[in-house]
Design an enzyme around this catalytic site. Sequence first.
Site, PDB file in Angstrom:
ATOM      1  N   CYS A 136     -10.569  22.684 -16.376  1.00  0.00           N
ATOM      2  CA  CYS A 136     -10.244  23.860 -15.555  1.00  0.00           C
ATOM      3  C   CYS A 136     -11.176  25.021 -15.896  1.00  0.00           C
ATOM      4  CB  CYS A 136      -8.789  24.264 -15.774  1.00  0.00           C
ATOM      5  SG  CYS A 136      -8.323  25.727 -14.832  1.00  0.00           S
ATOM      6  N   CYS A 139      -9.593  28.476 -15.933  1.00  0.00           N
ATOM      7  CA  CYS A 139      -8.748  28.746 -17.106  1.00  0.00           C
ATOM      8  C   CYS A 139      -9.606  29.029 -18.337  1.00  0.00           C
ATOM      9  CB  CYS A 139      -7.844  27.554 -17.422  1.00  0.00           C
ATOM     10  SG  CYS A 139      -7.117  26.744 -16.002  1.00  0.00           S
ATOM     11  N   ASP A 140     -10.683  28.273 -18.520  1.00  0.00           N
ATOM     12  CA  ASP A 140     -11.382  28.275 -19.803  1.00  0.00           C
ATOM     13  C   ASP A 140     -12.819  28.797 -19.773  1.00  0.00           C
ATOM     14  OD1 ASP A 140      -9.106  27.155 -20.920  1.00  0.00           O
ATOM     15  OD2 ASP A 140      -9.752  25.115 -20.475  1.00  0.00           O
TER      16      ASP A 140
END
Length: 314
Positions: A136, A139-140
Amino acid sequence: MSDTRHTRVLIIGSGPAGYTAGVYASRAMLEPILVQGIEPGGQLTTTTEVENYPGFTEVQGPDLMIKMQEHAAAMGCEIIGDIITDLDTDSRPFRATGDSGTVYTADAVILCTGARAKWLGLDSEEAFKGFGVSACATCDGFFYRGQEIVVVGGGNTAVEEALFLTNFASKVTLIHRRDELRAEKILQDRLFKNPKIETLWFHQLDEVVGTDMPKGVEGVKVKHVETGEITEIPCKGVFIAIGHAPANELVKDKLELHNGGYVQVESGSTRTSIPGVFAAGDLTDHIYRQAVTSAGMGCMAALDAEKFLAEQEA
Ligand code: FAD
Ligand code: NAP
């Protein structure tokens, strides 16, 4: 003590299919309950710009999903933050057990559990998950400011992730096993024009290499699919974007499936192999897998459930 809730229609999942089913089932006065699952809002909450949902030239994925949730709630859908851990399709009413301990009984069930990211299945991938290996980018990605990153895959997700990661990374290498991408042409065009992205054709990820103390990725070994030659690429982040598999755990031994795990529905409907159980969205669809098609199937499922309940009552 466990709580039992009865509803005429239980909707499992809160992506575009689930919330659209919620809107339609509420407007049919079926007073549905929707259980959101571990990822409220579904896959679109893991992306940034969505440019192909009609009515929005551009909208952030998480914002679109909040609007869908608000829409379903405003129509009267009861939205519950719980995860269904078991679905008994032999009993009538159907019986779904929530992680919270609540048991939901329902005259009809609409399955909208969508799909989850696939992994390559390498030991080294597993070892560094959460320590440099991710599925992701939204997300990261932030953790890799000024670093080199590799992305594996050749579909829309891989290309979008590579593009998004250039906001942080000094360089992004897209590793693909063929010499042709399956991503949409507009995305390919953006990819090839981006000076921070290099594409490595005909390669597979062979191993993620890194350190244990502190735990982190230092690079990847990639293998040429024809010659077998191994090359090492230094990087701090590895993003796996090789597609999604249907989240069929609740029903894989109960319903007819197709194409390796997608729930089979009758042509032109959302009826599954069990009367009263309907399925919509990425859980059933191995071809289109779009927010708008999932929403369309969510609508169909609510209408099919309404018809089923009316026939039962007649
Ligand atoms: P999902 O969105 O997968 O939602 C599944 C839901 O089921 C989740 O809420 C989850 O919590 C819930 N659930 C699962 N198991 C349980 C359980 N046991 N109990 C309760 N709930 C459960 N499509 C586009 O059209 N445009 C785009 O720009 C686009 N960008 C994308 C970017 C990325 C990074 C990804 C991964 C996908 C993208 N897609 C895009 C595809 C789109 O997100 C999917 O087609 C769509 O979200 C599928 O909707 P769905 O409702 O079937 O399921
Ligand atoms: P996808 O379209 O299935 O593409 C998966 C990619 O990963 C393919 O290029 C595939 O290679 C590669 N791959 C699969 N298994 C692999 C393996 N074991 N090793 C190496 N490579 C592997 O998946 P996706 O990109 O996640 O997209 C899923 C769905 O969501 C699609 O319908 C897509 O349109 C939709 N989506 C839409 C948008 C958008 O509209 N903007 C954005 C993201 C996703 P091959 O090509 O060689 O098979």
